[in-house]
Design a protein around this motif. Structure first.
Motif, PDB file in Angstrom:
ATOM      1  N   LEU A  19     -23.030 -17.227   3.573  1.00 12.38           N
ATOM      2  CA  LEU A  19     -21.755 -17.865   3.925  1.00 12.38           C
ATOM      3  C   LEU A  19     -20.754 -16.823   4.405  1.00 12.38           C
ATOM      4  CD1 LEU A  19     -21.012 -20.544   1.167  1.00 12.38           C
ATOM      5  CD2 LEU A  19     -22.166 -20.842   3.358  1.00 12.38           C
ATOM      6  N   TYR A  20     -20.675 -15.719   3.676  1.00  9.97           N
ATOM      7  CA  TYR A  20     -19.695 -14.688   4.050  1.00  9.97           C
ATOM      8  C   TYR A  20     -20.014 -14.084   5.413  1.00  9.97           C
ATOM      9  CZ  TYR A  20     -18.537 -15.121  -0.902  1.00  9.97           C
ATOM     10  OH  TYR A  20     -18.183 -15.610  -2.138  1.00  9.97           O
ATOM     11  N   ALA A  21     -21.293 -14.085   5.796  1.00 14.39           N
ATOM     12  CA  ALA A  21     -21.668 -13.602   7.128  1.00 14.39           C
ATOM     13  C   ALA A  21     -21.124 -14.497   8.232  1.00 14.39           C
ATOM     14  CB  ALA A  21     -23.187 -13.490   7.249  1.00 14.39           C
ATOM     15  N   ALA A  30     -28.141   1.311  -6.038  1.00 15.91           N
ATOM     16  CA  ALA A  30     -28.745   0.105  -5.465  1.00 15.91           C
ATOM     17  C   ALA A  30     -28.280  -1.143  -6.206  1.00 15.91           C
ATOM     18  CB  ALA A  30     -30.262   0.208  -5.493  1.00 15.91           C
ATOM     19  N   VAL A  31     -28.269  -1.088  -7.541  1.00 19.56           N
ATOM     20  CA  VAL A  31     -27.859  -2.250  -8.326  1.00 19.56           C
ATOM     21  C   VAL A  31     -26.387  -2.579  -8.067  1.00 19.56           C
ATOM     22  CG1 VAL A  31     -27.471  -3.109 -10.666  1.00 19.56           C
ATOM     23  CG2 VAL A  31     -29.612  -1.966 -10.102  1.00 19.56           C
ATOM     24  N   CYS A  32     -25.536  -1.563  -8.027  1.00 17.97           N
ATOM     25  CA  CYS A  32     -24.114  -1.806  -7.734  1.00 17.97           C
ATOM     26  C   CYS A  32     -23.940  -2.451  -6.367  1.00 17.97           C
ATOM     27  CB  CYS A  32     -23.333  -0.499  -7.810  1.00 17.97           C
ATOM     28  SG  CYS A  32     -23.134   0.163  -9.478  1.00 17.97           S
ATOM     29  N   SER A  33     -24.706  -1.982  -5.398  1.00 15.77           N
ATOM     30  CA  SER A  33     -24.623  -2.544  -4.051  1.00 15.77           C
ATOM     31  C   SER A  33     -25.121  -3.982  -4.022  1.00 15.77           C
ATOM     32  CB  SER A  33     -25.444  -1.686  -3.084  1.00 15.77           C
ATOM     33  OG  SER A  33     -25.493  -2.266  -1.797  1.00 15.77           O
ATOM     34  N   MET A  34     -26.281  -4.244  -4.634  1.00 17.77           N
ATOM     35  CA  MET A  34     -26.861  -5.576  -4.590  1.00 17.77           C
ATOM     36  C   MET A  34     -26.008  -6.592  -5.338  1.00 17.77           C
ATOM     37  SD  MET A  34     -30.989  -4.903  -4.950  1.00 17.77           S
ATOM     38  CE  MET A  34     -30.880  -3.987  -6.492  1.00 17.77           C
ATOM     39  N   ALA A  35     -25.351  -6.155  -6.413  1.00 22.39           N
ATOM     40  CA  ALA A  35     -24.566  -7.072  -7.240  1.00 22.39           C
ATOM     41  C   ALA A  35     -23.166  -7.316  -6.687  1.00 22.39           C
ATOM     42  CB  ALA A  35     -24.464  -6.534  -8.664  1.00 22.39           C
ATOM     43  N   ARG A  36     -22.747  -6.516  -5.701  1.00 22.27           N
ATOM     44  CA  ARG A  36     -21.393  -6.662  -5.148  1.00 22.27           C
ATOM     45  C   ARG A  36     -21.353  -7.801  -4.137  1.00 22.27           C
ATOM     46  NH1 ARG A  36     -18.931  -3.732  -0.767  1.00 22.27           N
ATOM     47  NH2 ARG A  36     -20.572  -2.166  -0.880  1.00 22.27           N
ATOM     48  N   LEU A  37     -20.412  -8.703  -4.322  1.00 21.87           N
ATOM     49  CA  LEU A  37     -20.244  -9.807  -3.387  1.00 21.87           C
ATOM     50  C   LEU A  37     -19.772  -9.307  -2.027  1.00 21.87           C
ATOM     51  CD1 LEU A  37     -18.385 -12.438  -5.627  1.00 21.87           C
ATOM     52  CD2 LEU A  37     -20.818 -12.389  -5.059  1.00 21.87           C
ATOM     53  N   ASN A  38     -20.234  -9.962  -0.982  1.00 21.96           N
ATOM     54  CA  ASN A  38     -19.739  -9.689   0.375  1.00 21.96           C
ATOM     55  C   ASN A  38     -18.499 -10.525   0.706  1.00 21.96           C
ATOM     56  OD1 ASN A  38     -21.495  -7.682   1.350  1.00 21.96           O
ATOM     57  ND2 ASN A  38     -23.108  -9.194   1.718  1.00 21.96           N
ATOM     58  N   ARG A  39     -17.854 -11.067  -0.311  1.00 21.90           N
ATOM     59  CA  ARG A  39     -16.755 -12.000  -0.080  1.00 21.90           C
ATOM     60  C   ARG A  39     -15.595 -11.350   0.683  1.00 21.90           C
ATOM     61  NH1 ARG A  39     -12.771 -14.949  -4.464  1.00 21.90           N
ATOM     62  NH2 ARG A  39     -12.048 -16.607  -3.064  1.00 21.90           N
ATOM     63  N   ASN A  40     -15.156 -10.192   0.238  1.00 22.48           N
ATOM     64  CA  ASN A  40     -14.026  -9.556   0.921  1.00 22.48           C
ATOM     65  C   ASN A  40     -14.390  -9.175   2.349  1.00 22.48           C
ATOM     66  OD1 ASN A  40     -12.088  -9.677  -1.179  1.00 22.48           O
ATOM     67  ND2 ASN A  40     -13.012  -7.904  -2.180  1.00 22.48           N
ATOM     68  N   GLY A  41     -15.622  -8.718   2.535  1.00 28.19           N
ATOM     69  CA  GLY A  41     -16.061  -8.394   3.887  1.00 28.19           C
ATOM     70  C   GLY A  41     -16.063  -9.603   4.796  1.00 28.19           C
ATOM     71  N   GLY A  42     -16.408 -10.767   4.235  1.00 31.30           N
ATOM     72  CA  GLY A  42     -16.412 -11.980   5.043  1.00 31.30           C
ATOM     73  C   GLY A  42     -15.014 -12.510   5.311  1.00 31.30           C
ATOM     74  N   ARG A  43     -14.156 -12.475   4.305  1.00 32.79           N
ATOM     75  CA  ARG A  43     -12.868 -13.169   4.451  1.00 32.79           C
ATOM     76  C   ARG A  43     -11.888 -12.455   5.370  1.00 32.79           C
ATOM     77  NH1 ARG A  43      -8.395 -11.681   1.493  1.00 32.79           N
ATOM     78  NH2 ARG A  43      -8.636 -10.101  -0.129  1.00 32.79           N
ATOM     79  N   ILE A  44     -12.101 -11.158   5.661  1.00 32.11           N
ATOM     80  CA  ILE A  44     -11.194 -10.483   6.588  1.00 32.11           C
ATOM     81  C   ILE A  44     -11.795 -10.339   7.989  1.00 32.11           C
ATOM     82  CG2 ILE A  44      -9.963  -9.282   4.738  1.00 32.11           C
ATOM     83  CD1 ILE A  44     -11.504  -6.738   5.470  1.00 32.11           C
ATOM     84  N   GLU A 102     -34.076  -5.134   2.588  1.00 30.54           N
ATOM     85  CA  GLU A 102     -32.924  -4.975   1.711  1.00 30.54           C
ATOM     86  C   GLU A 102     -32.736  -6.261   0.906  1.00 30.54           C
ATOM     87  OE1 GLU A 102     -31.399  -2.074   1.510  1.00 30.54           O
ATOM     88  OE2 GLU A 102     -32.495  -1.223   3.215  1.00 30.54           O
ATOM     89  N   THR A 103     -32.172  -6.119  -0.272  1.00 28.95           N
ATOM     90  CA  THR A 103     -31.793  -7.262  -1.093  1.00 28.95           C
ATOM     91  C   THR A 103     -30.280  -7.281  -1.234  1.00 28.95           C
ATOM     92  OG1 THR A 103     -33.863  -7.241  -2.343  1.00 28.95           O
ATOM     93  CG2 THR A 103     -31.979  -8.326  -3.370  1.00 28.95           C
ATOM     94  N   SER A 104     -29.666  -8.432  -0.948  1.00 26.68           N
ATOM     95  CA  SER A 104     -28.213  -8.563  -1.026  1.00 26.68           C
ATOM     96  C   SER A 104     -27.536  -7.409  -0.290  1.00 26.68           C
ATOM     97  CB  SER A 104     -27.750  -8.624  -2.485  1.00 26.68           C
ATOM     98  OG  SER A 104     -26.381  -8.934  -2.589  1.00 26.68           O
ATOM     99  N   GLY A 105     -27.982  -7.186   0.952  1.00 23.07           N
ATOM    100  CA  GLY A 105     -27.452  -6.077   1.745  1.00 23.07           C
ATOM    101  C   GLY A 105     -26.069  -6.370   2.302  1.00 23.07           C
ATOM    102  N   GLY A 106     -25.605  -5.454   3.119  1.00 22.45           N
ATOM    103  CA  GLY A 106     -24.255  -5.555   3.659  1.00 22.45           C
ATOM    104  C   GLY A 106     -24.152  -6.492   4.846  1.00 22.45           C
ATOM    105  N   LEU A 107     -22.918  -6.734   5.250  1.00 25.68           N
ATOM    106  CA  LEU A 107     -22.649  -7.473   6.480  1.00 25.68           C
ATOM    107  C   LEU A 107     -22.742  -6.524   7.661  1.00 25.68           C
ATOM    108  CD1 LEU A 107     -19.553  -9.600   5.365  1.00 25.68           C
ATOM    109  CD2 LEU A 107     -21.985 -10.217   5.273  1.00 25.68           C
ATOM    110  N   MET A 108     -23.360  -6.978   8.735  1.00 28.01           N
ATOM    111  CA  MET A 108     -23.444  -6.239   9.990  1.00 28.01           C
ATOM    112  C   MET A 108     -22.617  -7.014  11.010  1.00 28.01           C
ATOM    113  SD  MET A 108     -26.797  -4.807  12.017  1.00 28.01           S
ATOM    114  CE  MET A 108     -27.650  -6.367  11.967  1.00 28.01           C
ATOM    115  N   ILE A 109     -21.508  -6.434  11.423  1.00 27.25           N
ATOM    116  CA  ILE A 109     -20.474  -7.179  12.139  1.00 27.25           C
ATOM    117  C   ILE A 109     -20.202  -6.557  13.500  1.00 27.25           C
ATOM    118  CG2 ILE A 109     -18.113  -8.076  11.979  1.00 27.25           C
ATOM    119  CD1 ILE A 109     -18.304  -7.310   8.933  1.00 27.25           C
ATOM    120  N   CYS A 110     -20.159  -7.382  14.536  1.00 28.79           N
ATOM    121  CA  CYS A 110     -19.762  -6.964  15.876  1.00 28.79           C
ATOM    122  C   CYS A 110     -18.279  -7.272  16.049  1.00 28.79           C
ATOM    123  CB  CYS A 110     -20.571  -7.702  16.936  1.00 28.79           C
ATOM    124  SG  CYS A 110     -22.357  -7.511  16.770  1.00 28.79           S
ATOM    125  N   MET A 111     -17.501  -6.249  16.402  1.00 29.47           N
ATOM    126  CA  MET A 111     -16.053  -6.451  16.545  1.00 29.47           C
ATOM    127  C   MET A 111     -15.497  -5.472  17.568  1.00 29.47           C
ATOM    128  SD  MET A 111     -14.501  -4.738  13.037  1.00 29.47           S
ATOM    129  CE  MET A 111     -15.081  -6.110  12.069  1.00 29.47           C
TER     130      MET A 111
END
Length: 330
Positions: A64-66, A197-211, A276-285
């Motif tokens: 969703l955040y993507a 890895a665990v910190c990365s996988m457990a972190r929500l991408n919510r802030n990355g998506g909402r901005i 990757e598991t629960s990886g980051g957002l890859m964004i074109c901007m």
């Protein structure tokens, strides 16, 4: 009947109103809004059932955040309790997975409103995440423009970190013996790798998506099972502009994972196909928006992002890793 189907890791069918979906089903409702939904689930990949639940929720919500949305309206939980466990162990494991999943959903300010539970040889957790938005409240995944830069919000290498942790705790593991004998990473470095890895996988991408909308993002996906290059290719093929390609010139890697990939077992990390598991957002901007986006996301999440590539003119519609790609240990 859905007008588009999330087939996992970015594979989909087109939407009824002509939009192109990538990570989610995107359906225009009778009332003129858009219903965006996605589903995913995971087998165990960490020792802690609580963290497994949290990572499962973070991964479900990530799709969703993507799409550049901030809010998830509700989540359905998919849960498999392990029938092969001792009943007392099964109860504790299942309760902790549910607690981790719910805690992540609470952090995301959404609610688990139902779901399905079964018995299964493996404990599994996942779910279905859904949001309803108006026109202009999400980022269609087909709008990348030539000249855009590509931003990544989490480092790569989770698959390798998890495997090193497993080798370390497996009796007579030939791969861990090779790591120790050749001094590829120390025990402390292996633990640091897994912690990152665990910190990365457990972190929500919510802030990355909402901005994403604030910084004029044109398209995005999240990086999961196909690896960074696989998802870049999916994103490239998803674009409405026909003569567009992507070049990845910088790859941030969890420290130590490249050495393990190069000297112990080839996970295809440096060629872009390590899962990757629960990886980051890859964004074109747009280039003039990227630094502001990364600065604000670091302020919100306390974690860095990177410009990893660019959108280029390419009639062959290919995503590539450049020959002079820089690998950053982070």
């Amino acid at each position: 009947m859905l007008s588009s189907l999330n087939l996992g890791d970015g594979q989909n069918l087109g939407t009824a109103d002509g939009r192109i979906a990538l990570d989610c089903s995107v359906r225009k409702t009778r009332q003129g809004h858009y219903c965006i939904s996605t589903t995913d689930f995971f087998f165990p990949l960490v020792d802690s059932p609580y963290l497994q639940g949290r990572i499962g929720a973070a991964n479900v919500l990530s799709d969703l955040y993507a799409e550049g949305v901030e809010h998830c309206d509700f989540v359905l939980m998919l849960l498999a309790a392990c029938r092969d466990m001792d009943p007392a162990e099964r109860q504790i494991c299942t309760q902790e997975m549910v607690r981790g999943f719910r805690d992540a959903c609470t952090e995301a300010e959404t609610s688990v409103t139902g779901g399905q539970t079964v018995l299964n040889p493996w404990p599994i957790i996942g779910g279905v995440a859904t949001t309803v938005v108006a026109e202009g409240e999400f980022v269609p995944s087909d709008g990348a423009q030539i000249g855009d830069v590509i931003v990544l919000t989490k480092p790569l290498g989770t698959q390798i970190a998890v495997n090193v942790h497993q080798w370390k705790h497996t009796a007579n593991s030939k791969h861990w013996k090779q790591i120790v004998d050749n001094k590829i990473v120390t025990e402390e470095q292996a633990e640091d790798m897994m912690h990152a890895a665990v910190c990365s996988m457990a972190r929500l991408n919510r802030n990355g998506g909402r901005i994403m909308l604030k910084y004029k993002a044109n398209a995005a996906t999240d990086v999961t099972g196909f690896g960074i290059l696989g998802h870049a290719q999916n994103l490239t093929e998803n674009q409405s502009q026909a003569d567009l390609g992507m070049e990845l010139h910088t790859l941030p890697l969890i420290a130590g994972t490249r050495a393990v990939n190069d000297e112990v077992l080839n996970f295809r990390l440096t060629v872009g196909y390590s899962a990757e598991t629960s990886g980051g957002l890859m964004i074109c901007m747009p280039p003039d928006q990227a630094q502001g986006y990364m600065d604000e996301l670091e302020e919100l999440d306390g974690s860095k992002s990177w410009i990893i590539g660019r959108v280029v003119k390419d009639p062959n519609r290919k995503a590539i890793i450049t020959d002079d790609c820089k690998f950053l240990e982070v």
